[in-house]
Design a protein around this motif. Sequence first.
Motif, PDB file in Angstrom:
ATOM      1  N   ASN A 261     -11.744 127.752  86.394  1.00  0.00           N
ATOM      2  CA  ASN A 261     -11.868 126.568  87.251  1.00  0.00           C
ATOM      3  C   ASN A 261     -12.250 125.298  86.498  1.00  0.00           C
ATOM      4  O   ASN A 261     -12.807 124.372  87.074  1.00  0.00           O
ATOM      5  CB  ASN A 261     -12.916 126.852  88.336  1.00  0.00           C
ATOM      6  CG  ASN A 261     -12.705 126.038  89.594  1.00  0.00           C
ATOM      7  OD1 ASN A 261     -11.573 125.834  90.010  1.00  0.00           O
ATOM      8  ND2 ASN A 261     -13.787 125.576  90.192  1.00  0.00           N
ATOM      9  N   PHE A 263     -10.502 122.917  85.556  1.00  0.00           N
ATOM     10  CA  PHE A 263      -9.792 121.732  86.026  1.00  0.00           C
ATOM     11  C   PHE A 263      -9.891 121.569  87.539  1.00  0.00           C
ATOM     12  O   PHE A 263      -8.968 121.085  88.187  1.00  0.00           O
ATOM     13  CB  PHE A 263      -8.327 121.795  85.565  1.00  0.00           C
ATOM     14  CG  PHE A 263      -8.179 121.663  84.086  1.00  0.00           C
ATOM     15  CD1 PHE A 263      -8.195 120.419  83.487  1.00  0.00           C
ATOM     16  CD2 PHE A 263      -8.066 122.785  83.285  1.00  0.00           C
ATOM     17  CE1 PHE A 263      -8.079 120.294  82.113  1.00  0.00           C
ATOM     18  CE2 PHE A 263      -7.952 122.673  81.910  1.00  0.00           C
ATOM     19  CZ  PHE A 263      -7.961 121.423  81.311  1.00  0.00           C
ATOM     20  N   ASP A 264     -11.037 121.932  88.075  1.00  0.00           N
ATOM     21  CA  ASP A 264     -11.307 121.706  89.492  1.00  0.00           C
ATOM     22  C   ASP A 264     -11.106 120.224  89.813  1.00  0.00           C
ATOM     23  O   ASP A 264     -11.580 119.336  89.085  1.00  0.00           O
ATOM     24  CB  ASP A 264     -12.750 122.122  89.810  1.00  0.00           C
ATOM     25  CG  ASP A 264     -13.132 121.797  91.237  1.00  0.00           C
ATOM     26  OD1 ASP A 264     -12.734 122.539  92.133  1.00  0.00           O
ATOM     27  OD2 ASP A 264     -13.815 120.768  91.433  1.00  0.00           O
ATOM     28  N   ALA A 265     -10.384 119.952  90.896  1.00  0.00           N
ATOM     29  CA  ALA A 265     -10.016 118.572  91.226  1.00  0.00           C
ATOM     30  C   ALA A 265     -11.226 117.652  91.366  1.00  0.00           C
ATOM     31  O   ALA A 265     -11.210 116.503  90.902  1.00  0.00           O
ATOM     32  CB  ALA A 265      -9.191 118.553  92.513  1.00  0.00           C
ATOM     33  N   GLU A 266     -12.281 118.145  91.996  1.00  0.00           N
ATOM     34  CA  GLU A 266     -13.452 117.300  92.204  1.00  0.00           C
ATOM     35  C   GLU A 266     -14.166 117.000  90.886  1.00  0.00           C
ATOM     36  O   GLU A 266     -14.650 115.881  90.666  1.00  0.00           O
ATOM     37  CB  GLU A 266     -14.417 117.982  93.183  1.00  0.00           C
ATOM     38  CG  GLU A 266     -13.912 118.023  94.613  1.00  0.00           C
ATOM     39  CD  GLU A 266     -13.648 116.620  95.167  1.00  0.00           C
ATOM     40  OE1 GLU A 266     -14.508 115.736  94.968  1.00  0.00           O
ATOM     41  OE2 GLU A 266     -12.579 116.411  95.774  1.00  0.00           O
ATOM     42  N   VAL A 268     -12.741 116.967  87.863  1.00  0.00           N
ATOM     43  CA  VAL A 268     -11.879 116.052  87.130  1.00  0.00           C
ATOM     44  C   VAL A 268     -12.031 114.631  87.669  1.00  0.00           C
ATOM     45  O   VAL A 268     -12.116 113.643  86.903  1.00  0.00           O
ATOM     46  CB  VAL A 268     -10.403 116.502  87.206  1.00  0.00           C
ATOM     47  CG1 VAL A 268      -9.484 115.425  86.603  1.00  0.00           C
ATOM     48  CG2 VAL A 268     -10.218 117.824  86.474  1.00  0.00           C
ATOM     49  N   LYS A 269     -12.097 114.506  88.978  1.00  0.00           N
ATOM     50  CA  LYS A 269     -12.227 113.179  89.608  1.00  0.00           C
ATOM     51  C   LYS A 269     -13.516 112.498  89.158  1.00  0.00           C
ATOM     52  O   LYS A 269     -13.506 111.295  88.843  1.00  0.00           O
ATOM     53  CB  LYS A 269     -12.211 113.338  91.126  1.00  0.00           C
ATOM     54  CG  LYS A 269     -12.300 112.020  91.893  1.00  0.00           C
ATOM     55  CD  LYS A 269     -12.244 112.253  93.398  1.00  0.00           C
ATOM     56  CE  LYS A 269     -12.364 110.947  94.161  1.00  0.00           C
ATOM     57  NZ  LYS A 269     -12.334 111.184  95.625  1.00  0.00           N
TER      58      LYS A 269
END
Length: 273
Positions: A261, A263-266, A268-269
């Motif tokens: 995980n 590169f979890d979107a949150e 990365v954001k």
Amino acid sequence: MTDPSPAAFDFLAVRGKRFLVMGVANKKSVAYRIALLLEQAGAEVVYSVRSEARRESLAKLLKDRRVLVCDVEDQGQIDALGAELAADDVPLAGLVHAIAFADYRDGIRPFHETRREAFLQAVDISCFSLTAVCNALKDQFAADASVVTIGISTTRMASESYGYMAPIKAALESSLAFLTKSFSRFSEVRFNAVSAGLLKTSASAGIPGYVDSYLYAEQVIPRGRALTTDEVASTAAFLLSPRSSGITAQRIVVDAGMSTNYFDAEVVKKVME
């Protein structure tokens, strides 16, 4: 419906067997949590610590337990440990090797600036000690004994917060296959590692920058909760038991899914912002 008898819950099947646990520093230690599970399952645990001072500091925690002293930098003490256990004439069903040391007195430096003496000392204590201790105990091990050491979840990630220890843990985990092969000539002793993700222990707290990495791991882990010491200990207890008899020369990663995980979107954001 009546409750099953306590014997029905003896999944680990270690009752009455003896284990040697090396590396307890305090109540937060992985080694201590493993030992508790073994004791709760009815096993006898003999403890080994690195110094008389450490034994004294653990007197309350390990009250009424047998605690031996063995500094694994001293081959004479390793041999003495083997001789003392041999005198009991009680086979060892398993060994927990939870020993690691790195000299971070200069803080975390770029890997290419690692001091030779610091690296070699860490190899001796954290890696070679497993081979040295197993050699000293080879005649004390039961024919089907299980040896478990503690690795790390990834030795290929250049984590700056762990300094130069990842290559040493890689060597430790590689040695499992060679120990398995060597011991297979005269026994069925098994060698495995629990490769743990980031844990909140007293030892890790002393590593510069580790706390920040631990907090980051907590965000990356899919469940949103950090890995616990008891989760690592439970896996180790299973590997020490005859229930895992088909597993040897392996590293079992216990990281609560962190490595899936990154590169979890949150996450990365947050970084991109």
